[in-house]
Scaffold this motif. Structure first.
Motif, PDB file in Angstrom:
ATOM      1  N   LEU A 117       0.818  -1.209   0.000  1.00 10.33           N
ATOM      2  CA  LEU A 117       0.000   0.000   0.000  1.00 10.33           C
ATOM      3  C   LEU A 117       0.857   1.268   0.000  1.00 10.33           C
ATOM      4  O   LEU A 117       0.473   2.290  -0.528  1.00 10.33           O
ATOM      5  CB  LEU A 117      -0.923   0.017   1.228  1.00 10.33           C
ATOM      6  N   SER A 118       2.016   1.147   0.604  1.00 11.13           N
ATOM      7  CA  SER A 118       2.811   2.362   0.774  1.00 11.13           C
ATOM      8  C   SER A 118       3.261   2.944  -0.565  1.00 11.13           C
ATOM      9  O   SER A 118       3.609   4.104  -0.654  1.00 11.13           O
ATOM     10  CB  SER A 118       4.019   2.090   1.676  1.00 11.13           C
ATOM     11  N   ALA A 119       3.220   2.141  -1.599  1.00  9.48           N
ATOM     12  CA  ALA A 119       3.615   2.631  -2.915  1.00  9.48           C
ATOM     13  C   ALA A 119       2.555   3.534  -3.536  1.00  9.48           C
ATOM     14  O   ALA A 119       2.821   4.265  -4.478  1.00  9.48           O
ATOM     15  CB  ALA A 119       3.895   1.454  -3.838  1.00  9.48           C
ATOM     16  N   MET A 120       1.311   3.469  -3.002  1.00  6.78           N
ATOM     17  CA  MET A 120       0.211   4.228  -3.623  1.00  6.78           C
ATOM     18  C   MET A 120       0.003   5.561  -2.916  1.00  6.78           C
ATOM     19  O   MET A 120       0.425   5.753  -1.786  1.00  6.78           O
ATOM     20  CB  MET A 120      -1.071   3.404  -3.524  1.00  6.78           C
TER      21      MET A 120
ATOM     22  N   TYR B  51      -8.507   5.530   8.905  1.00  6.35           N
ATOM     23  CA  TYR B  51      -7.741   5.582   7.651  1.00  6.35           C
ATOM     24  C   TYR B  51      -6.704   6.703   7.679  1.00  6.35           C
ATOM     25  O   TYR B  51      -5.548   6.510   7.278  1.00  6.35           O
ATOM     26  CB  TYR B  51      -8.705   5.782   6.477  1.00  6.35           C
ATOM     27  N   ASP B  52      -7.108   7.877   8.184  1.00  5.17           N
ATOM     28  CA  ASP B  52      -6.169   9.003   8.234  1.00  5.17           C
ATOM     29  C   ASP B  52      -4.981   8.689   9.148  1.00  5.17           C
ATOM     30  O   ASP B  52      -3.848   9.047   8.856  1.00  5.17           O
ATOM     31  CB  ASP B  52      -6.880  10.281   8.712  1.00  5.17           C
ATOM     32  N   LYS B  53      -5.287   8.017  10.261  1.00  2.00           N
ATOM     33  CA  LYS B  53      -4.201   7.644  11.186  1.00  2.00           C
ATOM     34  C   LYS B  53      -3.262   6.639  10.522  1.00  2.00           C
ATOM     35  O   LYS B  53      -2.038   6.706  10.683  1.00  2.00           O
ATOM     36  CB  LYS B  53      -4.800   7.070  12.477  1.00  2.00           C
ATOM     37  N   PHE B  54      -3.859   5.740   9.767  1.00  2.00           N
ATOM     38  CA  PHE B  54      -3.072   4.741   9.038  1.00  2.00           C
ATOM     39  C   PHE B  54      -2.151   5.431   8.039  1.00  2.00           C
ATOM     40  O   PHE B  54      -0.948   5.140   7.970  1.00  2.00           O
ATOM     41  CB  PHE B  54      -4.048   3.789   8.320  1.00  2.00           C
ATOM     42  N   VAL B  55      -2.736   6.372   7.289  1.00  2.00           N
ATOM     43  CA  VAL B  55      -1.958   7.079   6.278  1.00  2.00           C
ATOM     44  C   VAL B  55      -0.830   7.884   6.926  1.00  2.00           C
ATOM     45  O   VAL B  55       0.272   8.009   6.373  1.00  2.00           O
ATOM     46  CB  VAL B  55      -2.878   8.019   5.449  1.00  2.00           C
TER      47      VAL B  55
ATOM     48  N   LEU C 264      -5.586   0.515  11.117  1.00  2.00           N
ATOM     49  CA  LEU C 264      -6.518  -0.321  10.334  1.00  2.00           C
ATOM     50  C   LEU C 264      -6.313  -1.781  10.715  1.00  2.00           C
ATOM     51  O   LEU C 264      -5.179  -2.244  10.846  1.00  2.00           O
ATOM     52  CB  LEU C 264      -6.256  -0.166   8.827  1.00  2.00           C
ATOM     53  N   THR C 265      -7.403  -2.499  10.879  1.00  2.00           N
ATOM     54  CA  THR C 265      -7.294  -3.936  11.107  1.00  2.00           C
ATOM     55  C   THR C 265      -6.792  -4.582   9.820  1.00  2.00           C
ATOM     56  O   THR C 265      -6.812  -3.968   8.747  1.00  2.00           O
ATOM     57  CB  THR C 265      -8.657  -4.555  11.455  1.00  2.00           C
ATOM     58  N   VAL C 266      -6.384  -5.815   9.952  1.00  2.00           N
ATOM     59  CA  VAL C 266      -5.929  -6.548   8.765  1.00  2.00           C
ATOM     60  C   VAL C 266      -7.063  -6.624   7.744  1.00  2.00           C
ATOM     61  O   VAL C 266      -6.855  -6.428   6.545  1.00  2.00           O
ATOM     62  CB  VAL C 266      -5.420  -7.946   9.160  1.00  2.00           C
ATOM     63  N   GLN C 267      -8.278  -6.874   8.231  1.00  2.00           N
ATOM     64  CA  GLN C 267      -9.411  -6.936   7.297  1.00  2.00           C
ATOM     65  C   GLN C 267      -9.610  -5.599   6.581  1.00  2.00           C
ATOM     66  O   GLN C 267      -9.866  -5.558   5.377  1.00  2.00           O
ATOM     67  CB  GLN C 267     -10.701  -7.325   8.041  1.00  2.00           C
TER      68      GLN C 267
ATOM     69  N   LEU D  15     -14.485   0.682   4.628  1.00  2.00           N
ATOM     70  CA  LEU D  15     -15.296   1.909   4.533  1.00  2.00           C
ATOM     71  C   LEU D  15     -15.639   2.440   5.928  1.00  2.00           C
ATOM     72  O   LEU D  15     -15.745   3.650   6.139  1.00  2.00           O
ATOM     73  CB  LEU D  15     -16.551   1.653   3.701  1.00  2.00           C
ATOM     74  N   ASN D  16     -15.797   1.530   6.886  1.00  3.81           N
ATOM     75  CA  ASN D  16     -16.021   1.965   8.262  1.00  3.81           C
ATOM     76  C   ASN D  16     -14.826   2.734   8.822  1.00  3.81           C
ATOM     77  O   ASN D  16     -14.990   3.531   9.753  1.00  3.81           O
ATOM     78  CB  ASN D  16     -16.343   0.768   9.159  1.00  3.81           C
ATOM     79  N   ALA D  17     -13.661   2.497   8.252  1.00  5.53           N
ATOM     80  CA  ALA D  17     -12.464   3.214   8.708  1.00  5.53           C
ATOM     81  C   ALA D  17     -12.431   4.643   8.171  1.00  5.53           C
ATOM     82  O   ALA D  17     -11.539   5.416   8.513  1.00  5.53           O
ATOM     83  CB  ALA D  17     -11.211   2.466   8.274  1.00  5.53           C
ATOM     84  N   LEU D  18     -13.392   4.989   7.339  1.00  9.14           N
ATOM     85  CA  LEU D  18     -13.463   6.360   6.799  1.00  9.14           C
ATOM     86  C   LEU D  18     -14.389   7.258   7.618  1.00  9.14           C
ATOM     87  O   LEU D  18     -14.635   8.405   7.258  1.00  9.14           O
ATOM     88  CB  LEU D  18     -13.912   6.331   5.336  1.00  9.14           C
ATOM     89  N   THR D  19     -14.926   6.712   8.715  1.00  8.57           N
ATOM     90  CA  THR D  19     -15.732   7.547   9.614  1.00  8.57           C
ATOM     91  C   THR D  19     -14.774   8.400  10.443  1.00  8.57           C
ATOM     92  O   THR D  19     -13.920   7.861  11.148  1.00  8.57           O
ATOM     93  CB  THR D  19     -16.618   6.678  10.524  1.00  8.57           C
ATOM     94  N   GLY D  20     -14.916   9.712  10.326  1.00  2.97           N
ATOM     95  CA  GLY D  20     -13.969  10.615  10.969  1.00  2.97           C
ATOM     96  C   GLY D  20     -14.424  11.107  12.329  1.00  2.97           C
ATOM     97  O   GLY D  20     -15.425  10.629  12.876  1.00  2.97           O
TER      98      GLY D  20
END
Lengths: 334, 334
Positions: free
Chosen positions: B17-20, B181-185, B192-195, B310-315
């Protein structure tokens, strides 16, 4: 010289007023023994109060008609429920409702808890078929499972009784202290203008405070007749006597045209007036009350003084955070 | 051993993912040159946005359908305007709308300012006859005279242009940062969970992010066709093709079924889905998009991974104070 006369008038007024029982608005409201106010209940109640998902269409919350942002009501003669339906009475303000001895214009609820149960299942207000349906819907919302458990300490806490307890607990925090009048009563005599002090004296001299008494100017409880003095012209103009008031509930002729005495707190910002919202301005409302309740024809000058005083009853609205309602799983509405 | 495999999977995913280009949501929104965001405009805009007196009946505010407390919309397939009227489209969320290249489902407004002017005079939404009427009403409210003067530095500042500028300025503050997601980025790979990481990989591999790209997952601007792949069964079931989308505005056949790409931010809490709100759950929406846009039949497992992502996009919804609307002098509504 003019200033001195003003000062003397002010002193004379303060002196004559100081003999009377002028009470500031309490900053907390008493709660019933079976529903002590807790922060968790208040927080849950605030969510429920502002949640339109308590209505069948998902469009009408308690706050839609008793708008906490707008003087605690909707500024309309009657309110609009689901599907654009309207009722015959004007929404009373929720601010300081905790100090009413009874709730609803006809006093058919003895407590805020009892009141909160009503509109949700009223077919022209929030239109839910039953509280079982409300409870079932709330149970699908995870955030409510958590909030009810926090407030009531039980994993199976989503019930009608707990929902209405939480709403009532929240409403007990909706108090507007520190009005100019409250500051005046607390000893700051400059908090009321001379005209406002005249107005205060006049509502006592006229007899308004016979019913509008106590810290919330809503009487010691019980009901009062309106109108006391029949007046065909005004009754026809404002359709005042069409609604039988308390008798609509009790079916007792003795209760005809009996109404809960509404608070005068924030009255200047909660037009229109009376149970049917038929009077659009505070000036007209004051004159009408004097005529129909006290058989007095108020002069414009006296009316202006009283209106000036009533403006001194607008309190401070405490800061609240905008509620963040728990998310709906999928969609409930068609 | 199981934990080790999970760890390796996670590492492999993060590495791929880090490449994107994964971008966090900006915490501020750009403003047009003629409407720089100021605290005074934001405060005024917040009042106007929540004020039902911007509707003919006094019952419908911007916030009624784009409810800031409820994911920024109303959780309904269509919204309810004055007199219980409903339209054919589903209210888009106001949260992060500042990052849309165009506004409305059919993109008929180029800016938040232009969008804000529309619903107020739409006969089935807020129903004001004209903005002149809105301006005249606002001018009767002293608190608005003060707030407009503060925001725009002019005693005669209550105009349609300024009202819509203030609303747009407020809307530019409605941003929900700090999602998982933002924290992941930002580098917290455990956010983010593995799923969810699988889900993120899949929406890229499938091609969802071809249109749902950028920090708000709403594309670089412009419009996309929906559906791309005709499917009689689904189109009939969800009435998807009845509404011509952008062509309803442009009357150009080339614009048939073109729609603004909606943000995926907070999508998990803004059911129901699509322009007509015909799909009630996120699972069903994801499967339908894969079928109609990418001609893919998603397995339940893949769907679950994508929904988890998509649930990880809840801010995070920023705390706001509940607006205290300026008082109405007398009553405006009949």
């Amino acid at each position: 010289m003019f200033k001195l006369r003003l000062l003397l008038t002010a002193l004379a007024l303060s002196s004559s007023l100081s003999a009377m029982a002028l009470e500031p608005l309490p900053t907390t409201a008493p709660a019933p023994a079976d529903n002590p106010t807790t922060p968790e209940k208040v927080e849950l109640g605030k969510l429920l109060y502002h949640d339109p998902r308590l209505s069948s269409s998902g469009t009408v919350a308690c706050a839609s008609c008793h708008n906490t942002s707008l003087g605690g009501e909707d500024n309309r003669p009657n309110s609009v429920g689901i599907n654009g339906q309207t009722g015959g009475r004007s929404a009373p303000t929720v601010w300081n409702a905790a100090f009413n001895a009874v709730q609803f214009w006809d006093g058919r609820a003895a407590s805020l808890e009892e009141q909160a149960a009503g509109p949700v299942t009223n077919p022209i207000e929030m239109g839910m078929k039953s509280w079982d349906d409300v409870v079932a819907r709330l149970k699908t919302i995870k955030g409510y499972q958590v909030a009810f458990a926090k407030a009531f300490g039980d994993d199976n806490a989503i019930t009608k009784a707990n929902a209405t307890k939480a709403i009532a607990a929240y409403e007990r925090t909706l108090i507007t202290p520190n009005s100019a009048y409250d500051k005046f009563v607390a000893g700051n005599k400059a908090a009321l203008t001379v005209q406002q002090q005249h107005g205060l004296e006049k509502i006592q001299a006229l007899g308004c405070t016979g019913c509008h008494s106590g810290p919330a100017f809503n009487g010691p409880g019980g009901f009062q007749k309106f109108p006391v003095f029949s007046n065909g012209y005004f009754e026809a103009q404002y359709h005042i006597s069409k609604d039988l008031g308390r008798a609509e509930v009790t079916k007792n002729d003795n209760d005809k045209h009996l109404w809960k005495v509404p608070t005068l707190r924030n009255v200047a910002i909660t037009a229109p007036y009376f149970h049917n919202g038929s009077v659009k301005t505070l000036d007209a409302a004051v004159k009408l009350m004097a005529k129909l309740q006290l058989n007095q024809d108020l002069s414009d000058a006296d009316t202006a003084d009283i209106v000036a005083f009533l403006n001194a009853l607008t309190g401070e609205f405490p800061h609240q955070t905008l509620p963040s309602l728990p998310a709906t799983p999928g969609s409930t509405f068609n």
